[in-house]
Motif scaffolding. Sequence first.
Motif, PDB file in Angstrom:
ATOM      1  N   GLN A  70       0.847  -1.184   0.000  1.00 17.72           N
ATOM      2  CA  GLN A  70       0.000   0.000   0.000  1.00 17.72           C
ATOM      3  C   GLN A  70       0.887   1.240   0.000  1.00 17.72           C
ATOM      4  O   GLN A  70       2.043   1.188   0.414  1.00 17.72           O
ATOM      5  N   ILE A  71       0.306   2.340  -0.436  1.00 19.59           N
ATOM      6  CA  ILE A  71       1.026   3.601  -0.363  1.00 19.59           C
ATOM      7  C   ILE A  71       0.921   4.123   1.069  1.00 19.59           C
ATOM      8  O   ILE A  71      -0.170   4.204   1.631  1.00 19.59           O
ATOM      9  N   VAL A  72       2.062   4.452   1.643  1.00 23.94           N
ATOM     10  CA  VAL A  72       2.093   5.003   2.993  1.00 23.94           C
ATOM     11  C   VAL A  72       1.346   6.349   2.965  1.00 23.94           C
ATOM     12  O   VAL A  72       1.638   7.191   2.109  1.00 23.94           O
ATOM     13  N   PRO A  73       0.368   6.539   3.846  1.00 23.94           N
ATOM     14  CA  PRO A  73      -0.446   7.763   3.803  1.00 23.94           C
ATOM     15  C   PRO A  73       0.360   9.068   3.821  1.00 23.94           C
ATOM     16  O   PRO A  73       0.001  10.025   3.134  1.00 23.94           O
ATOM     17  N   GLU A  74       1.453   9.093   4.563  1.00 23.41           N
ATOM     18  CA  GLU A  74       2.273  10.300   4.614  1.00 23.41           C
ATOM     19  C   GLU A  74       2.890  10.614   3.243  1.00 23.41           C
ATOM     20  O   GLU A  74       3.007  11.782   2.862  1.00 23.41           O
ATOM     21  N   ALA A  75       3.272   9.581   2.518  1.00 22.67           N
ATOM     22  CA  ALA A  75       3.829   9.780   1.182  1.00 22.67           C
ATOM     23  C   ALA A  75       2.732  10.219   0.214  1.00 22.67           C
ATOM     24  O   ALA A  75       2.935  11.129  -0.595  1.00 22.67           O
ATOM     25  N   ARG A  76       1.567   9.585   0.299  1.00 20.58           N
ATOM     26  CA  ARG A  76       0.454   9.990  -0.573  1.00 20.58           C
ATOM     27  C   ARG A  76       0.107  11.453  -0.337  1.00 20.58           C
ATOM     28  O   ARG A  76      -0.087  12.222  -1.276  1.00 20.58           O
ATOM     29  N   SER A  77       0.046  11.843   0.901  1.00 15.29           N
ATOM     30  CA  SER A  77      -0.277  13.227   1.232  1.00 15.29           C
ATOM     31  C   SER A  77       0.764  14.183   0.657  1.00 15.29           C
ATOM     32  O   SER A  77       0.422  15.215   0.065  1.00 15.29           O
ATOM     33  N   TYR A  78       2.026  13.838   0.825  1.00 10.94           N
ATOM     34  CA  TYR A  78       3.097  14.688   0.318  1.00 10.94           C
ATOM     35  C   TYR A  78       2.981  14.862  -1.197  1.00 10.94           C
ATOM     36  O   TYR A  78       2.985  15.983  -1.712  1.00 10.94           O
ATOM     37  N   PHE A  79       2.900  13.753  -1.908  1.00  9.63           N
ATOM     38  CA  PHE A  79       2.881  13.830  -3.366  1.00  9.63           C
ATOM     39  C   PHE A  79       1.570  14.399  -3.899  1.00  9.63           C
ATOM     40  O   PHE A  79       1.565  15.069  -4.934  1.00  9.63           O
ATOM     41  N   SER A  80       0.470  14.158  -3.216  1.00  6.26           N
ATOM     42  CA  SER A  80      -0.802  14.737  -3.648  1.00  6.26           C
ATOM     43  C   SER A  80      -0.769  16.257  -3.600  1.00  6.26           C
ATOM     44  O   SER A  80      -1.288  16.933  -4.484  1.00  6.26           O
ATOM     45  N   SER A  81      -0.164  16.782  -2.561  1.00  8.16           N
ATOM     46  CA  SER A  81      -0.138  18.236  -2.391  1.00  8.16           C
ATOM     47  C   SER A  81       1.071  18.901  -3.057  1.00  8.16           C
ATOM     48  O   SER A  81       1.143  20.130  -3.114  1.00  8.16           O
ATOM     49  N   LEU A  82       1.998  18.116  -3.562  1.00  3.63           N
ATOM     50  CA  LEU A  82       3.194  18.665  -4.195  1.00  3.63           C
ATOM     51  C   LEU A  82       2.825  19.470  -5.435  1.00  3.63           C
ATOM     52  O   LEU A  82       2.159  18.969  -6.336  1.00  3.63           O
ATOM     53  N   GLU A  83       3.265  20.709  -5.451  1.00  4.29           N
ATOM     54  CA  GLU A  83       3.009  21.568  -6.598  1.00  4.29           C
ATOM     55  C   GLU A  83       4.193  21.506  -7.556  1.00  4.29           C
ATOM     56  O   GLU A  83       5.347  21.542  -7.134  1.00  4.29           O
ATOM     57  N   ILE A  84       3.870  21.415  -8.829  1.00  4.90           N
ATOM     58  CA  ILE A  84       4.893  21.370  -9.871  1.00  4.90           C
ATOM     59  C   ILE A  84       4.603  22.514 -10.832  1.00  4.90           C
ATOM     60  O   ILE A  84       3.499  22.614 -11.368  1.00  4.90           O
ATOM     61  N   SER A  85       5.584  23.345 -11.044  1.00  3.69           N
ATOM     62  CA  SER A  85       5.382  24.524 -11.886  1.00  3.69           C
ATOM     63  C   SER A  85       5.192  24.134 -13.355  1.00  3.69           C
ATOM     64  O   SER A  85       5.693  23.113 -13.820  1.00  3.69           O
ATOM     65  N   ASP A  86       4.494  24.986 -14.064  1.00  2.00           N
ATOM     66  CA  ASP A  86       4.299  24.789 -15.500  1.00  2.00           C
ATOM     67  C   ASP A  86       5.648  24.776 -16.220  1.00  2.00           C
ATOM     68  O   ASP A  86       5.827  24.057 -17.204  1.00  2.00           O
ATOM     69  N   GLU A  87       6.583  25.562 -15.731  1.00  2.00           N
ATOM     70  CA  GLU A  87       7.912  25.629 -16.340  1.00  2.00           C
ATOM     71  C   GLU A  87       8.611  24.269 -16.243  1.00  2.00           C
ATOM     72  O   GLU A  87       9.195  23.795 -17.229  1.00  2.00           O
TER      73      GLU A  87
END
Length: 142
Positions: free
Chosen positions: A55-72
């Motif tokens: 399973q995906i560790v919830p802390e990792a899912r939360s981190y990557f879900s909220s991670l912002e990636i710029s258009d650039e």
Amino acid sequence: MATFKDFNFKLIVVEQLMYIDETLTPKFRLADLLKEKGFSDTPWEYAQQHGLAYQIVPEARSYFSSLEISDELLAGVEELCMDGGNQVYQECAPIWDGEDDLFDVASLDDLVLLPNLQRVLGSEFLGSELRKVLSARGIVAD
């Protein structure tokens, strides 16, 4: 900032930007996050103790879900690699053997976020319908 519809597709993009190109920083390490939160800094032990095998560790899912990636940064992505050994998968699910659909991409709607994508390695994991989507967009599906 871009909003991804398919979490697993986002992880493939993160793999490229964070762990291969090293342009998306800081580099996420589940061990560091767990240590900061006062847990064991051994992700495998944490996953085992909390019943999170395969399973995906919830802390990792939360981190990557909220991670912002710029258009650039997204515009700089020309290649993606789909492989069960991707670092991002190890950071998300320390106990995972690649033998299930945990990280399968269900949709390629997020391709619009990658205007310069030219090639997807490991595309056989997508299935024929999604590979057709790549081909229709002129993206090489290796």
